[in-house]
Motif scaffolding. Structure first.
Motif, PDB file in Angstrom:
ATOM      1  N   VAL A 235      -5.579  -1.627  -0.396  1.00  0.00           N
ATOM      2  CA  VAL A 235      -5.743  -1.775   0.247  1.00  0.00           C
ATOM      3  C   VAL A 235      -4.814  -3.248   0.542  1.00  0.00           C
ATOM      4  O   VAL A 235      -3.756  -2.578   1.297  1.00  0.00           O
ATOM      5  CB  VAL A 235      -6.778  -3.255   0.924  1.00  0.00           C
ATOM      6  CG1 VAL A 235      -6.412  -4.291   1.857  1.00  0.00           C
ATOM      7  CG2 VAL A 235      -8.612  -2.728   1.576  1.00  0.00           C
ATOM      8  N   THR A 236      -3.850  -4.127  -0.176  1.00  0.00           N
ATOM      9  CA  THR A 236      -2.700  -4.644  -0.496  1.00  0.00           C
ATOM     10  C   THR A 236      -1.206  -3.485   0.116  1.00  0.00           C
ATOM     11  O   THR A 236      -0.458  -3.699   1.018  1.00  0.00           O
ATOM     12  CB  THR A 236      -2.497  -5.420  -1.899  1.00  0.00           C
ATOM     13  OG1 THR A 236      -3.497  -6.753  -2.087  1.00  0.00           O
ATOM     14  CG2 THR A 236      -1.127  -6.102  -1.720  1.00  0.00           C
ATOM     15  N   MET A 237      -1.678  -2.337  -0.758  1.00  0.00           N
ATOM     16  CA  MET A 237      -0.421  -1.968  -0.375  1.00  0.00           C
ATOM     17  C   MET A 237      -0.301  -1.146   0.746  1.00  0.00           C
ATOM     18  O   MET A 237       0.230  -0.541   1.662  1.00  0.00           O
ATOM     19  CB  MET A 237      -0.642  -0.533  -1.486  1.00  0.00           C
ATOM     20  CG  MET A 237       0.119  -0.434  -3.034  1.00  0.00           C
ATOM     21  SD  MET A 237       1.083  -1.490  -3.500  1.00  0.00           S
ATOM     22  CE  MET A 237       2.288   0.397  -2.813  1.00  0.00           C
ATOM     23  N   ALA A 238      -1.456  -0.673   1.610  1.00  0.00           N
ATOM     24  CA  ALA A 238      -2.165   0.374   2.548  1.00  0.00           C
ATOM     25  C   ALA A 238      -1.875  -0.369   3.610  1.00  0.00           C
ATOM     26  O   ALA A 238      -1.322  -0.634   4.794  1.00  0.00           O
ATOM     27  CB  ALA A 238      -3.448   1.097   2.549  1.00  0.00           C
ATOM     28  N   SER A 239      -2.409  -1.581   3.766  1.00  0.00           N
ATOM     29  CA  SER A 239      -2.108  -3.246   4.633  1.00  0.00           C
ATOM     30  C   SER A 239      -1.230  -3.655   5.192  1.00  0.00           C
ATOM     31  O   SER A 239      -0.792  -5.098   5.581  1.00  0.00           O
ATOM     32  CB  SER A 239      -3.604  -3.026   4.520  1.00  0.00           C
ATOM     33  OG  SER A 239      -4.212  -4.235   3.850  1.00  0.00           O
ATOM     34  N   GLN A 240      -0.774  -4.207   3.277  1.00  0.00           N
ATOM     35  CA  GLN A 240       0.880  -5.428   3.841  1.00  0.00           C
ATOM     36  C   GLN A 240       1.918  -4.541   3.339  1.00  0.00           C
ATOM     37  O   GLN A 240       2.574  -4.884   3.515  1.00  0.00           O
ATOM     38  CB  GLN A 240      -0.076  -6.440   2.409  1.00  0.00           C
ATOM     39  CG  GLN A 240      -1.181  -7.095   3.189  1.00  0.00           C
ATOM     40  CD  GLN A 240      -1.102  -7.707   3.724  1.00  0.00           C
ATOM     41  OE1 GLN A 240      -2.003  -8.806   4.489  1.00  0.00           O
ATOM     42  NE2 GLN A 240      -0.047  -8.447   4.161  1.00  0.00           N
ATOM     43  N   ASN A 241       1.602  -4.385   2.025  1.00  0.00           N
ATOM     44  CA  ASN A 241       2.928  -3.814   0.928  1.00  0.00           C
ATOM     45  C   ASN A 241       3.350  -2.644   2.009  1.00  0.00           C
ATOM     46  O   ASN A 241       5.088  -2.458   1.979  1.00  0.00           O
ATOM     47  CB  ASN A 241       2.614  -3.132  -0.072  1.00  0.00           C
ATOM     48  CG  ASN A 241       3.150  -4.354  -1.365  1.00  0.00           C
ATOM     49  OD1 ASN A 241       3.769  -5.707  -0.741  1.00  0.00           O
ATOM     50  ND2 ASN A 241       2.216  -4.189  -1.798  1.00  0.00           N
ATOM     51  N   ILE A 242       3.082  -1.392   2.513  1.00  0.00           N
ATOM     52  CA  ILE A 242       4.028  -0.378   3.024  1.00  0.00           C
ATOM     53  C   ILE A 242       4.213  -1.088   4.676  1.00  0.00           C
ATOM     54  O   ILE A 242       5.453  -0.404   4.843  1.00  0.00           O
ATOM     55  CB  ILE A 242       2.641   0.877   2.981  1.00  0.00           C
ATOM     56  CG1 ILE A 242       2.999   1.212   1.584  1.00  0.00           C
ATOM     57  CG2 ILE A 242       3.525   1.678   3.847  1.00  0.00           C
ATOM     58  CD1 ILE A 242       2.124   2.156   1.634  1.00  0.00           C
ATOM     59  N   PRO A 243       3.044  -1.506   5.629  1.00  0.00           N
ATOM     60  CA  PRO A 243       3.926  -2.106   6.816  1.00  0.00           C
ATOM     61  C   PRO A 243       5.054  -2.895   6.509  1.00  0.00           C
ATOM     62  O   PRO A 243       6.324  -3.084   7.644  1.00  0.00           O
ATOM     63  CB  PRO A 243       2.564  -2.626   7.383  1.00  0.00           C
ATOM     64  CG  PRO A 243       1.968  -1.974   6.258  1.00  0.00           C
ATOM     65  CD  PRO A 243       1.647  -1.736   5.149  1.00  0.00           C
ATOM     66  N   GLY A 244       4.919  -4.381   5.638  1.00  0.00           N
ATOM     67  CA  GLY A 244       5.566  -5.103   5.357  1.00  0.00           C
ATOM     68  C   GLY A 244       7.156  -4.419   5.128  1.00  0.00           C
ATOM     69  O   GLY A 244       8.065  -4.781   6.271  1.00  0.00           O
ATOM     70  N   ILE A 245       7.329  -3.485   4.444  1.00  0.00           N
ATOM     71  CA  ILE A 245       8.517  -3.079   4.569  1.00  0.00           C
ATOM     72  C   ILE A 245       9.115  -1.943   5.172  1.00  0.00           C
ATOM     73  O   ILE A 245      10.243  -2.074   5.904  1.00  0.00           O
ATOM     74  CB  ILE A 245       8.627  -1.852   3.540  1.00  0.00           C
ATOM     75  CG1 ILE A 245       7.851  -2.548   1.516  1.00  0.00           C
ATOM     76  CG2 ILE A 245       9.841  -0.874   2.929  1.00  0.00           C
ATOM     77  CD1 ILE A 245       7.614  -2.036   0.718  1.00  0.00           C
ATOM     78  N   THR A 246       7.700  -1.598   6.406  1.00  0.00           N
ATOM     79  CA  THR A 246       8.710  -0.627   7.384  1.00  0.00           C
ATOM     80  C   THR A 246       8.578  -1.584   8.273  1.00  0.00           C
ATOM     81  O   THR A 246      10.072  -1.459   9.016  1.00  0.00           O
ATOM     82  CB  THR A 246       6.783  -0.116   7.863  1.00  0.00           C
ATOM     83  OG1 THR A 246       6.691   0.775   6.878  1.00  0.00           O
ATOM     84  CG2 THR A 246       7.777   1.170   9.617  1.00  0.00           C
ATOM     85  N   VAL A 247       7.774  -3.084   8.808  1.00  0.00           N
ATOM     86  CA  VAL A 247       8.866  -3.708   9.569  1.00  0.00           C
ATOM     87  C   VAL A 247      10.221  -4.693   9.109  1.00  0.00           C
ATOM     88  O   VAL A 247      11.782  -3.976  10.130  1.00  0.00           O
ATOM     89  CB  VAL A 247       7.697  -5.114   9.590  1.00  0.00           C
ATOM     90  CG1 VAL A 247       9.150  -6.051  10.456  1.00  0.00           C
ATOM     91  CG2 VAL A 247       6.572  -4.986  10.040  1.00  0.00           C
ATOM     92  N   LEU A 248      11.086  -4.408   7.996  1.00  0.00           N
ATOM     93  CA  LEU A 248      11.720  -4.974   7.146  1.00  0.00           C
ATOM     94  C   LEU A 248      12.485  -2.977   7.423  1.00  0.00           C
ATOM     95  O   LEU A 248      13.979  -3.437   8.540  1.00  0.00           O
ATOM     96  CB  LEU A 248      12.248  -4.948   5.742  1.00  0.00           C
ATOM     97  CG  LEU A 248      11.063  -6.231   5.769  1.00  0.00           C
ATOM     98  CD1 LEU A 248      11.610  -6.670   4.236  1.00  0.00           C
ATOM     99  CD2 LEU A 248      12.035  -7.462   6.253  1.00  0.00           C
TER     100      LEU A 248
END
Length: 399
Positions: A235-248
């Motif tokens: 959940v942390t990878m799919a819903s936080q880390n990957i979207p967070g990197i994508t936003v940057l």
């Protein structure tokens, strides 16, 4: 839409004094207040649900605030990019629905450590990240939606138990969403706490208000690792880390994601010994720090990331008061506020889960299994939802 490759770190970064911007600094402090106020109830609820005592919840909240603050300051300063770090809100919602397990809170701490180390390994070992990426997105999002489902029911369940307070919170949330969406949840939290204080005579102040941490000796129990560590990592990878990197990336920033993943993972593993949950790339607040509202000059927006980190660390120092107020409120009301904070995440996960018609049935099987609370051999429903969803997908798409 921001143009790609908008900003890369310069060869010779200027000094903090030369790049200082009051606009960016204020935005960073707003990010800290919004990020903290909109989801601190979920942190308290999540840790309490897996057996943490009041003192352990305080310790965990202090350490997770310091961890994400320090990593945000370090990452933003060294990269000269507005790196925003958050605690795993969907992950904590998952922890809250898992409930207490054999081994108590120490078993949950052991699971936190394993999930954190898996994130750190992902930062340096690409095959693990690629394996996570191969999980069908509809199924991953369906698991998240199933985890969040019960939370999102809470605001409406609260209407039947504390009708006046719940209605006031719901109305304020709706109005603020209409006029100033960013502040809807923090203002709803304030209304809930004020209403509780007026009807109950106020929450008792803690005997110890100064920051203090409590060591928790971890227990590595197999059922906790399967029920908490694995779903928490996914959940942390799919819903936080990957979207967070994508936003940057959307705003043109290209940080060394692996290096920051390793930092968040190692920091999380260390602070877990004091009861702290996982930290990760932020998604929503990342857009606040990285967007033009932080500063017209992309090269100076990293000030917002630094000040957000400072804000988180400052707020963490008052964790004893925060936890005492939260735990002094009716549990259903805290769940209601947490549910309001997660409505957007639930809607996004549901839309992503059911959007692909060819994967709709496996996604529904995942969602319903996860939301059911199914437990087999002591293993929680999030894991079984993932297993059943993948099984449905394999059978239905077999060639």
């Amino acid at each position: 839409m921001p143009s790609p490759n908008l900003h890369q770190p310069v060869a010779e970064p200027r000094s903090l004094a030369a790049d200082w911007s009051t606009q960016a600094a204020v935005m960073g402090l707003i990010v800290a207040i919004v990020g903290y106020g909109s989801s601190v109830a979920i942190v308290v609820q999540g840790l309490t649900s897996v057996g943490a005592t009041r003192e352990q919840v305080i310790s965990g909240l202090i350490l997770v605030s310091l961890a994400k603050g320090l990593v945000a300051v370090w990452a933003s300063w060294t990269t000269r990019m507005p790196i925003s770090i958050a605690w795993t809100t969907p992950g904590l919602a998952l922890v809250a629905t898992t409930g207490a397990m054999a081994g108590g809170f120490p078993a949950a701490v052991g699971a936190f450590i394993v999930a954190a180390l898996a994130i750190a390994v992902t930062g340096v070992w690409k095959p693990l990240g690629e394996l996570v990426a191969r999980i069908p997105k509809p199924i991953a999002n369906a698991m998240l939606a199933g985890v969040l489902f019960k939370f999102c029911l809470a605001p409406f369940v609260a209407l039947g138990q504390v009708p006046l307070t719940a209605l006031a919170v719901l109305v304020v949330f709706l109005v603020m969403t209409r006029v100033a969406k960013l502040y809807a949840v923090p203002v709803a939290v304030v209304v809930a706490l004020v209403a509780t204080a007026l009807t109950s005579g106020g929450a008792a102040m803690p005997a110890q208000v100064l920051p203090h941490v409590e060591f928790v000796a971890p227990v590595f129990a197999l059922d906790a690792l399967i029920s908490i560590a694995l779903p928490l990592y996914l959940v942390t990878m799919a819903s936080q880390n990957i979207p967070g990197i994508t936003v940057l990336h959307t705003f043109g920033y290209q940080p060394n994601a692996g290096k920051i993943l390793m930092a968040t993972g190692l920091a999380s593993a260390g602070t877990a010994l004091g009861g702290a949950p996982t930290i990760n790339f932020a998604a929503i607040t990342a857009a606040m720090c990285a967007g033009p509202d932080a500063h017209p000059d992309p090269a100076r927006r990293y000030i917002a990331g630094i000040m957000a980190g400072v804000g988180y660390m400052t707020l963490g120092l008052f964790s004893a008061i925060t936890v005492s107020v939260m735990l002094g409120s009716p549990p259903v009301l805290i769940l209601a506020v947490a549910g309001l904070a997660l409505l957007g995440s639930f809607g996004g996960a549901l839309n992503a889960a059911l959007g692909d018609e060819t994967m709709r049935l496996p996604a529904m099987a995942t969602l319903l299994t996860t939301a059911s609370g199914l437990s087999i051999f002591g293993v929680g429903s999030a894991f079984w939802g993932l297993v059943i969803g993948v099984a449905f997908a394999v059978v239905l798409r077999w060639r």
